[in-house]
Enzyme design. Structure first.
Site, PDB file in Angstrom:
ATOM      1  CB  CYS A  77      -0.914   0.036   1.208  1.00  0.00           C
ATOM      2  SG  CYS A  77      -2.202  -1.185   1.124  1.00  0.00           S
ATOM      3  CG  ASP A 116       0.626   4.771   3.801  1.00  0.00           C
ATOM      4  OD1 ASP A 116      -0.108   3.785   3.649  1.00  0.00           O
ATOM      5  OD2 ASP A 116       0.288   5.942   3.600  1.00  0.00           O
ATOM      6  CB  CYS A 170       4.942  10.244   2.149  1.00  0.00           C
ATOM      7  SG  CYS A 170       3.225  10.101   2.588  1.00  0.00           S
ATOM      8  CB  CYS A 201      -0.689  10.531   6.506  1.00  0.00           C
ATOM      9  SG  CYS A 201       0.162  10.336   4.947  1.00  0.00           S
TER      10      CYS A 201
END
Ligand code: FES
Lengths: 400, 284
Positions: free
Chosen positions: B35, B37, B61, B105
């Site tokens: 994926c 992350d 990231c 995130c």
């Protein structure tokens, strides 16, 4: 941000050469005539445009009449694809590759939704094409085969002259997006079967906003941008004179610097790569032999590219990444995925692309900072921790 | 380059609480390499049952790293009840906001925290197993999509993609995501399936009841369908079993559809109100 800038993103864009800028300047001022005008004032500008056309032709081993100036590489690619379809209305099939630049890839994907058929050729783990598969993909109704000369992400070079021969033998037009190859790979179009070729000025130390489409004599052609009869009726719109002059100068420089690209730049690239490969769990993407001399795609496993780029940027180092976070999409580079590069590596891929303006000190600056950056990011990566444990669990290792 | 706030940059360049608590009370792992992350969150409780320490390991990231680090700071000192209420929005707000494409995130942070708390309570680590996977590319379930949509007031597929990644790969699940949103926000083009007032047509209705029911039915079943085509309907009168309506806008200018339209209205009213109704159109 550090003072120093180490620019290694030349496959994205290059610095305009000072010689190029100097050649362009008079055409923003004094020489503003229209090259299509009948008076001498315009005519003298027209003569300079012809000189530039000659300079580009010489770089490509083509004749000046085969050179058409456009606004960019993407326009050249679009023109080639659309012209091939428009000039052969009965033929509705295109062959291209999965690793093309979006200028070709997205255009072809769009055509596929408009009643055209497109075959996207696969590449292997090294990023190479299977020539036999390419030949087999050609059909009765194939209008065009379009294969890039060198890949922008990995630098892998395709055997374009050979593919062009295959197409010629079957009577099919062949186009190549040579944006990354021109100036780095010797090109002799007169002796080739290539029907059309696209190049872009700003990848070649000319400024952004100028491109070229080579159209071999005798190739059926329908203009993409219609209007006046500039460029012998092949690309309407008043000539962008200063940029055409710049393109000509850049082509001349590229011709004289080709050797330097393949010796000095290549040596710098190799030095960089050798240094980077000393970092644990690191690998180079793409065929190490059949590659542009300036490009290096390196994967640092178990870390994500964006973090690497931001840390590099803090040291003044400019590179790019094939990771999802940086591509603006949510998936890593289509090129690396087409090659079957594992996710662990695709997300942590960094592309360094050099130019004649790079120095050994630039390379050493990167080599000085890279190990620390990777170490920091890996220290916080859950996968790196697992990877380490798995390594330790290999036979012979005794848990303390 | 993304526009990150100074706080995001700070938590990315100097992340706090990096690592893993080996004798953790709760461990939450979400995401995967594929994926792009992943986050492993560990926490330790003190005697009062408050989170005494939290650490993270993140692959992802800059904003994923910053979100994770911020999360560990935020939860310290919280009771589990408090921590359970923490949402992705809190994380994003703490950081002074995230680019919209990076909201996933913060969602990852919330999910890892939930997973760690579940782990402490001895529950299944993956609440996602309750749902059905809608997006194969990123392994996102309908339950997750619903939750994120409700928590963050998301109405479009694009927003869902920004927050969960679902739909951002091959794109094949986008229709399904749209359907979930339609169901959730009740914006679906009305299908006369669900909310049937049962037994309505069987009952003998008073005139007032009948009138109300006709009005409701037109409102719920008929008008949205006409509106979708640029038209509208107005109830003029009800004369025992005769329903007089006027059709407006695009519909009224199109003679060919008039007959079908009348029938459509009539069939709806017969279905929901009474079998005996007859619809008649009056010209405005
Ligand atoms: S299944 Fe959701 S993006 Fe592919």
């Amino acid at each position: 941000m550090s003072e120093r800038v180490v620019y290694m993103d030349n496959n994205a864009t290059t610095q305009a050469a000072p010689e190029v800028v100097a050649a362009m300047l008079p055409f923003f001022g004094e020489y503003y005539g229209n090259p299509s005008s009948m008076h001498n004032f315009g005519g003298q500008v027209g003569a300079k445009v012809d000189t530039a056309r000659g300079q580009v032709a010489q770089l490509l081993g083509a004749s000046p009449e085969e050179i058409v100036f456009t606004s960019c590489g993407t326009e050249s690619d679009n023109t080639a694809l659309m012209s091939a379809l428009a000039s052969q209305p009965g033929k509705r099939h295109i062959v291209t590759t999965r690793v093309e630049h979006p200028a070709v890839l997205n255009t072809c994907q769009g055509l596929a939704t408009q009643g055209y058929e497109v075959t996207f050729l696969k590449v292997d783990r090294q990023g190479n094409l299977d020539l036999e598969a390419a030949a087999e993909a050609i059909r009765e109704d194939t209008a065009l085969v379009s294969v890039m000369w060198a890949n922008n992400e990995t630098g892998v070079i395709f055997p374009v002259p050979e593919i062009a021969e295959i197409c010629a033998a079957k009577g099919v037009l062949f186009h190549t997006d040579a944006v990354q190859a021109v100036g780095k790979v010797p090109i002799d179009l007169a002796g080739s079967a290539i029907s059309m070729l696209a190049l872009s000025g700003h990848k070649l130390h000319a400024p952004k906003g100028i491109g070229v489409l080579y159209i071999k004599k005798g190739t059926p052609f329908v203009p993409f941008i219609k209007g006046g009869h500039q460029e012998h009726g092949r690309r309407a719109g008043t000539e962008n004179v200063p940029y055409i002059i710049g393109m000509g100068k850049a082509a001349e420089l590229a011709r004289t610097r080709m050797d330097e690209e393949n010796t000095k730049v290549k040596a710098l690239r190799d030095r960089l790569e050798t240094g980077l490969l000393k970092i644990d769990a690191t690998m180079v993407n793409g065929d190490p032999e059949r590659r542009l001399p300036n490009t290096s795609s390196v994967s640092f496993e178990f870390v994500e590219g964006e973090g690497i780029l931001l840390h590099l940027s803090a040291q003044g180092i400019c590179a790019s990444s094939g990771s999802a976070c940086t591509s603006g999409s949510l998936e890593p580079s289509h090129v690396l995925r087409a090659m079957g590069v594992p996710f662990t590596a695709a997300h942590g891929s960094i592309r360094f692309s050099l130019s004649v303006y790079n120095t050994e000190a630039d390379v050493d600056h990167i080599l000085e900072h890279m190990p620390g950056i990777i170490e920091r990011l890996r220290a916080m990566s859950p996968f790196w921790a697992k990877h380490q444990k798995a390594q330790c669990a290999t036979p012979g290792y005794v848990e303390p | 380059m993304w526009e990150y706030t100074d706080k995001v940059k700070k938590y990315f360049t100097e992340p706090v609480n990096v690592g893993e608590i080996l004798d953790a009370d709760g461990v939450g792992e979400v995401g995967s390499l594929a994926c792009g992350d992943a986050l492993k969150l560990t926490f330790k409780l003190d005697e009062q049952g408050k989170i005494a320490d939290a650490k993270f390991q993140t692959f992802g990231c800059a904003s994923a790293i910053a979100s994770s680090s911020a999360l560990t700071e935020m939860v310290k000192g919280m009771t589990l009840d408090e921590a359970e209420k923490l949402t992705n929005k809190d994380i994003a707000d703490f950081l002074g906001g995230l680019p919209k494409e990076k909201m996933h995130c913060s969602v990852m942070g919330e999910e890892a925290l939930q997973a760690a708390i579940r782990n402490y309570k001895g529950l299944e680590p993956l609440p996602s197993e309750e749902g059905e996977v809608v997006c194969q590319c990123f392994g996102v379930t309908d339950k997750e999509i619903e939750k994120v949509a409700l928590n963050n007031d998301l109405h479009s597929v694009e927003e869902i993609t920004n927050f969960t990644k679902a739909g951002g790969g091959c794109g094949e699940c986008q229709d399904k995501i749209q359907a979930i949103l339609d169901r959730l926000w009740d914006t679906a083009p009305k299908q006369p399936v669900e909310v049937k007032p049962p037994a309505a047509k069987k009952k003998k209705l008073t005139n007032i009841q009948k009138m109300k029911l006709i009005e409701e039915t037109l409102e719920r079943e008929v008008r949205p369908a006409l509106k979708a085509d640029g038209g509208d309907i107005e109830l003029i009168d009800i004369d025992s079993d005769k329903v007089l309506v006027s059709l407006r806008g695009r519909c009224s200018s199109c003679a060919a559809s008039q007959a079908t339209l009348g029938q459509f209205v009539q069939s709806k009213l017969r279905e929901f109100v009474s079998e005996d109704l007859v619809v008649e159109e009056v010209k405005p």
